[in-house]
Design an enzyme around this catalytic site. Structure first.
Site, short mmCIF file in Angstrom:
data_model
loop_
_atom_site.label_atom_id
_atom_site.label_comp_id
_atom_site.label_asym_id
_atom_site.label_seq_id
_atom_site.Cartn_x
_atom_site.Cartn_y
_atom_site.Cartn_z
CG ASP A 218 28.29 96.85 2.96
OD1 ASP A 218 27.82 97.84 3.74
OD2 ASP A 218 29.17 96.93 2.55
CB CYS A 541 59.26 55.74 -27.06
SG CYS A 541 60.86 55.04 -27.45
CB CYS A 544 62.48 58.41 -28.62
SG CYS A 544 62.94 57.27 -29.72
CB CYS A 559 58.89 54.43 -30.58
SG CYS A 559 59.74 56.00 -30.77
CB CYS A 562 63.66 54.38 -32.18
SG CYS A 562 62.63 54.05 -30.65
ZN ZN Z 1 61.69 55.57 -29.76
#
Ligand code: ZN
Length: 598
Positions: A218, A541, A544, A559, A562
């Protein structure tokens, strides 16, 4: 018992559904019921539908009674003299509007000769069945339906003379063809719709043949000399607007040459197009990022003592700048006032757009293509008469799409050009015999084919080549406004990933399917680089599995849950960190479990 529905809601029953519909329609024709009402009877469901609500697509038809049209010759004469109007015909029940449901019950005659006692209506004109949009095309009935559909859509994208008062207007963007022409092969509706005085294309000589592979898929080949003579040449306009606002506390924007001590002052080069009043003059050449109106605004937050001590003015640069990658010549400058009485300045920049490789062109038959190569005139094929085409169109675009109208227009245009007259190509009204007659009278073959010679080698081309005239449009999709690349550049604040879009200097998305191509090529490791545009290192951490807090003052990472300091740095994409944050905002605790990499 037939159920009756009014605007789709059940309202009751009747023993004579068919008779009810008949009487409703009769009352509408008498003018007792509004002309916007439609009613229909469904045999198999034994249902009566009455519709009076808005939004239904309806079309006008002439009413037929006992095999005779209600529109008489006398009425047509009165219409011509202006003694009768369209609305009179509707009120008299000569013309009525049918919606899709009522049309199902109608038997519509196409032409007066076809009328029988069974017919209920007759078309006002045969071309009415294709609608206004498609009736602007020529030979739409000779093409496959979808092609005429694409064709009428592409007419709306064609660059042309969109309005005659364009020089008085301040449209944000506008495109204007430099040498627009009225089409040689016309439809009767062109005049009614005003398309003849707002043309959007040019009559060009077309040869249907290949050209060394430059018109495969085309693409089209264009004659360089044709472009130099002005084929497809257009102007692109953009209007930039700025207003001198006033703020609380007597502060206001100032239009003028900004002081170099102003915050955000660009380099001198960007301002050197400005006049002493801080505004560019018409006919000045400007480039992208050039300032066209110098403006300073008060700082957003006042009272920053540090800055006044350094001697920097309490103002910021807020100048009006030409978009990056654009430019041209300042067409006009308008100085006025806004509704609020503020000073308002509009600067229109015009840029000449000469056709280049990659620009899009289309005929009126849904046959679009991009410019593949610009060939010097001496290398173009020529006929025995020495005619070279403006465009070479590949024959492979025809068989699968079956756009016979395209071929017919080529022959019709050729006949019209030779005879010096416009050819009627209105839907269902084309006269092929007449075209053939004109061609023969001019001494040409009746199928429009001619012997052509290779412009490069001078050899005769074995096949006879269809060569004629057709109306071609330049569509507003220009490569110069589309091409884009980026190495490094801005990133979005939220995701830290590259911005999106050409105007924001954005990145080119490497998506799901592009990923698969690299995997298929065995280059999966390359994905590490491709997908690391927002790579970040986040402390977590270990116990955690939540993101840790970095206290830069105490130089401590701990953290938040904790308060421990068993922290591990994890590499991840910033978008993933964002996901964790969003989950936390929804009271979900996403715990990241970490393992040492092997
Ligand atoms: Zn922690």
């Amino acid at each position: 018992m037939s159920e009756i529905y009014l605007n789709g809601e059940y309202v009751g029953t009747t023993k004579e559904g068919r008779e009810l519909v008949k009487s409703l329609i009769a009352k509408r024709r008498q003018g007792v019921l509004p002309w916007t009402m439609n009613s229909s009877y469904y045999e198999e469901k034994d249902e009566v539908q009455i519709n009076t609500d808005g939004g239904r697509v309806r079309r006008p038809l002439i009413v037929v009674e006992n095999g005779a049209s209600k529109l008489t010759e006398a009425m047509i004469a009165q219409l011509r003299e202006g003694k009768l109007t369209w609305q009179n015909l509707v009120e008299k029940g000569v013309v009525e509007y049918l919606d899709a449901e009522e049309e199902e019950m109608a038997l519509v005659a196409f032409k007066p000769e076809e009328l029988t006692k069974k017919h209920t209506h007759i078309e006002i004109d045969p071309m009415m069945i294709v609608g206004v949009g498609a009736s602007l095309l020529v030979y739409p009935e000779k093409n496959r339906g979808d092609r005429s559909n694409y064709g009428s859509r592409m007419v709306t994208q064609a660059v042309g003379m969109y309005l005659h008062n364009h020089n008085l207007r301040d449209d944000t963007t506008a495109q204007m063809l430099v040498y627009p022409q009225e089409p040689l092969v016309q439809s009767e509706t062109i005049h009614a719709a005003g398309v003849d005085i707002h043309p959007a294309g040019q009559n060009i000589i077309i040869a249907v043949m290949p050209f060394y592979g430059y018109n495969i898929e085309d693409a089209i080949v264009i004659n360089k000399a044709s472009i130099e003579r002005g084929l497809g040449r257009s102007y692109s306009f953009r209007t930039y607007v700025t207003e001198a606002n006033r703020y609380w506390g007597g502060q206001e924007d100032e239009i003028g040459f900004p002081d170099p001590s102003v915050r955000g002052f660009k380099s001198e080069k960007e301002y050197n197009k400005l006049d002493s009043d801080g505004i560019v003059s018409p006919e000045t050449n400007v480039e992208g990022n050039d300032v066209v109106v110098g403006k300073t605004s008060p700082l957003r937050f006042l009272g920053v003592v540090k800055e006044t001590r350094l001697g920097i003015k309490n103002r910021r640069d807020n100048s009006l700048v030409v978009n990056a990658g654009e430019g041209g010549v300042v067409d006009k400058v308008i100085m006025t006032e806004s509704k609020e009485g503020n000073r308002l300045i509009k600067v229109t920049v015009r840029e000449l757009k000469i056709p280049e490789v990659g620009d899009k062109f289309a005929s009126r038959h849904g046959q679009k293509g991009v410019l593949g190569i610009i060939v010097p005139e001496e290398d173009m094929p020529f006929t025995a008469d020495g005619i070279t085409p403006d465009i070479i169109f590949n024959a492979h675009a025809i068989p699968s799409r079956m756009t016979i109208g395209h071929l017919l227009e080529i022959i019709g245009g050729k006949a019209g050009a030779l005879a010096g007259e416009k050819i009627n190509g209105t839907a269902f009204k084309g006269n092929e015999e007449y075209i053939v007659k004109l061609l023969k009278a001019a001494g040409f073959r009746d199928d429009g084919k001619e012997t052509v010679y290779n412009g490069i080698t001078g050899e005769k081309v074995e096949a006879s080549i269809l060569i004629g005239m057709i109306y071609y449009q330049r569509l507003y999709h220009l490569v110069s406004q589309k091409m884009h690349a980026r190495s490094k550049g801005p990133v979005a604040l939220l995701t830290k990933q590259p911005t999106e879009g050409r105007s924001k200097e954005g990145g080119l998305r490497f998506g799901e399917m592009e990923k698969d191509t690299l995997v298929a090529h065995g280059a999966a490791i390359t994905l590490r680089e491709r997908f690391s545009s927002d790579k970040t290192t986040i402390p977590f951490c270990e116990t955690c599995g939540v993101t840790a807090v970095v206290d830069k003052i105490k130089n401590k990472t701990y953290c938040p849950l904790c308060k421990g300091s068993k922290i591990k740095n994890v590499d991840m994409s910033y978008a993933f960190k964002l996901l964790l944050d969003e989950m936390k905002s929804m009271m979900i605790y996403p715990q990241v479990v970490m393992e040492e990499e092997e």
